[in-house]
Design a protein around this motif. Structure first.
Motif, PDB file in Angstrom:
ATOM      1  N   ARG A 201      69.475-107.419 -35.814  1.00 35.93           N
ATOM      2  CA  ARG A 201      68.359-106.640 -35.215  1.00 35.93           C
ATOM      3  C   ARG A 201      69.154-105.873 -34.330  1.00 35.93           C
ATOM      4  O   ARG A 201      68.541-104.294 -34.268  1.00 35.93           O
ATOM      5  N   LEU A 202      70.112-106.176 -33.373  1.00 36.22           N
ATOM      6  CA  LEU A 202      70.816-105.219 -32.548  1.00 36.22           C
ATOM      7  C   LEU A 202      71.501-104.095 -33.349  1.00 36.22           C
ATOM      8  O   LEU A 202      71.577-102.886 -33.061  1.00 36.22           O
ATOM      9  N   VAL A 203      72.068-104.635 -34.564  1.00 38.06           N
ATOM     10  CA  VAL A 203      72.644-103.608 -35.273  1.00 38.06           C
ATOM     11  C   VAL A 203      71.916-102.440 -35.776  1.00 38.06           C
ATOM     12  O   VAL A 203      72.170-101.344 -36.144  1.00 38.06           O
ATOM     13  N   ALA A 204      70.696-103.067 -36.370  1.00 37.80           N
ATOM     14  CA  ALA A 204      69.649-101.991 -36.803  1.00 37.80           C
ATOM     15  C   ALA A 204      69.131-101.038 -35.848  1.00 37.80           C
ATOM     16  O   ALA A 204      69.278 -99.968 -36.061  1.00 37.80           O
ATOM     17  N   THR A 205      69.037-101.601 -34.703  1.00 36.29           N
ATOM     18  CA  THR A 205      68.429-100.666 -33.762  1.00 36.29           C
ATOM     19  C   THR A 205      69.737 -99.604 -33.196  1.00 36.29           C
ATOM     20  O   THR A 205      69.316 -98.504 -33.159  1.00 36.29           O
ATOM     21  N   VAL A 206      70.897 -99.923 -33.098  1.00 36.73           N
ATOM     22  CA  VAL A 206      71.868 -99.062 -32.579  1.00 36.73           C
ATOM     23  C   VAL A 206      72.271 -98.194 -33.859  1.00 36.73           C
ATOM     24  O   VAL A 206      72.527 -96.873 -33.658  1.00 36.73           O
ATOM     25  N   GLY A 207      72.158 -98.879 -34.984  1.00 40.93           N
ATOM     26  CA  GLY A 207      72.400 -97.831 -36.289  1.00 40.93           C
ATOM     27  C   GLY A 207      71.157 -96.838 -36.298  1.00 40.93           C
ATOM     28  O   GLY A 207      71.613 -95.797 -36.609  1.00 40.93           O
ATOM     29  N   LEU A 208      70.015 -97.249 -36.020  1.00 43.24           N
ATOM     30  CA  LEU A 208      68.819 -96.166 -36.038  1.00 43.24           C
ATOM     31  C   LEU A 208      68.988 -95.127 -35.079  1.00 43.24           C
ATOM     32  O   LEU A 208      68.606 -94.096 -35.105  1.00 43.24           O
ATOM     33  N   ALA A 209      69.393 -95.610 -33.678  1.00 37.33           N
ATOM     34  CA  ALA A 209      69.641 -94.483 -32.599  1.00 37.33           C
ATOM     35  C   ALA A 209      70.645 -93.687 -32.966  1.00 37.33           C
ATOM     36  O   ALA A 209      70.496 -92.183 -32.763  1.00 37.33           O
ATOM     37  N   ALA A 210      71.809 -94.107 -33.679  1.00 37.08           N
ATOM     38  CA  ALA A 210      72.971 -93.232 -33.908  1.00 37.08           C
ATOM     39  C   ALA A 210      72.598 -92.281 -34.918  1.00 37.08           C
ATOM     40  O   ALA A 210      72.959 -91.144 -35.132  1.00 37.08           O
ATOM     41  N   LEU A 211      71.718 -92.772 -36.099  1.00 36.30           N
ATOM     42  CA  LEU A 211      71.467 -91.899 -37.228  1.00 36.30           C
ATOM     43  C   LEU A 211      70.341 -90.639 -36.614  1.00 36.30           C
ATOM     44  O   LEU A 211      70.579 -89.629 -37.226  1.00 36.30           O
ATOM     45  N   VAL A 212      69.640 -90.897 -35.637  1.00 37.14           N
ATOM     46  CA  VAL A 212      68.689 -90.051 -35.018  1.00 37.14           C
ATOM     47  C   VAL A 212      69.659 -88.958 -34.373  1.00 37.14           C
ATOM     48  O   VAL A 212      69.652 -87.592 -34.628  1.00 37.14           O
TER      49      VAL A 212
END
Length: 271
Positions: A201-212
């Motif tokens: 879930r940490l990876v998903a959160t950081v990945g989502l922020a980077a994608l934005v």
């Protein structure tokens, strides 16, 4: 009669359906909006016990929406004839109004506690005090001024909206990172009750922020801003580890402010 079982008849582990995944994201966005804003959003009935912790994954999306809304306020203020600096004041004021100064309050408490306490227990006690001290007041003035002047330096409404959306998303991804890295400084409290986020879930959160950030900004600007924001989060984490041997809710609020300010300053420097 053949008693051997056919491997094809074995029951495979059930995978979450698309509908279930959509419902999970919907609930996490709903809960994240409740926790991160002062908008009139309510949860009907009893909220699932694990949802506050799960909602951290949706934080970047809520943060991006807050930033985008502030960018639209900036654009509207400019359209009404306000100069860039005053339009930036109105935009930052809109951010504070939407979040209820939740993160600014955490920053002020951390500044007062880290600056005024003689030892760990004294620092934690000061951070619990709702009154603001000299360190907290100075920290708030400096960060508010930095946000306002960085937005004014970006000047163009589209650039401001992109910067605020990217910084809003990335700054909300700092929380689960610190929660995985550090331990709670108090056994009780809201921060400790969330527990340690799962690594996926940490990876998903950081990945989502980077994608934005990568969608909102040109590639070089996005990479530089994300690197500066990560450095700000890491620096605050190291400071919290040294000062109180962990994190609190106030530290997470201060992390959001630190990352957002760092990213806005970096983007202003690149403008």
């Amino acid at each position: 009669m053949d008693d051997e079982s056919d491997p094809a008849d074995a029951v495979e582990p059930r995978r979450p359906s698309v509908a279930a995944a959509i419902r999970a994201w919907r609930d996490e966005l709903h809960a994240s909006a409740i926790f991160l804003t002062r908008l009139p959003v309510r949860w009907r009935g009893d909220m699932p016990a694990d949802l506050p912790a799960r909602s951290l994954r949706a934080g970047p999306l809520v943060g991006a929406a807050i930033g985008l809304a502030a960018g639209l306020v900036y654009a509207g203020s400019g359209w009404l004839g306000l100069p860039a600096t005053l339009a930036a004041v109105v935009a930052v004021g809109a951010q504070v109004a939407v979040t209820g100064a939740l993160h600014e309050d955490g920053l002020a408490d951390v500044a007062d506690g880290f600056g005024g306490g003689d030892d760990r227990e004294a620092k934690l006690a000061i951070m619990r005090d709702s009154r603001i001290g000299a360190y907290g007041a100075v920290a708030l003035m400096l960060t508010l001024a930095a946000r306002i002047l960085a937005i004014a330096a970006l000047a163009q409404p589209v650039a401001v909206m992109a910067a605020l959306a990217a910084a809003g998303a990335a700054s909300r991804a700092a929380w689960p990172g610190l929660m995985v890295w550090l331990r709670p400084a108090r056994a009780e409290g809201l921060a400790a009750s969330h527990g340690r986020p799962a690594l996926d879930r940490l990876v998903a959160t950081v990945g989502l922020a980077a994608l934005v950030a990568l969608i909102a900004l040109p590639l070089v600007q996005a990479l530089v801003a994300l690197a500066v924001g990560a450095a700000a989060a890491a620096g605050l984490g190291l400071l919290a580890q040294r000062q109180i041997d962990g994190y609190t809710g106030d530290v997470l609020g201060a992390a959001q402010q630190s990352v957002e300010v760092a990213m806005l300053l970096a983007l202003a420097a690149l403008a």
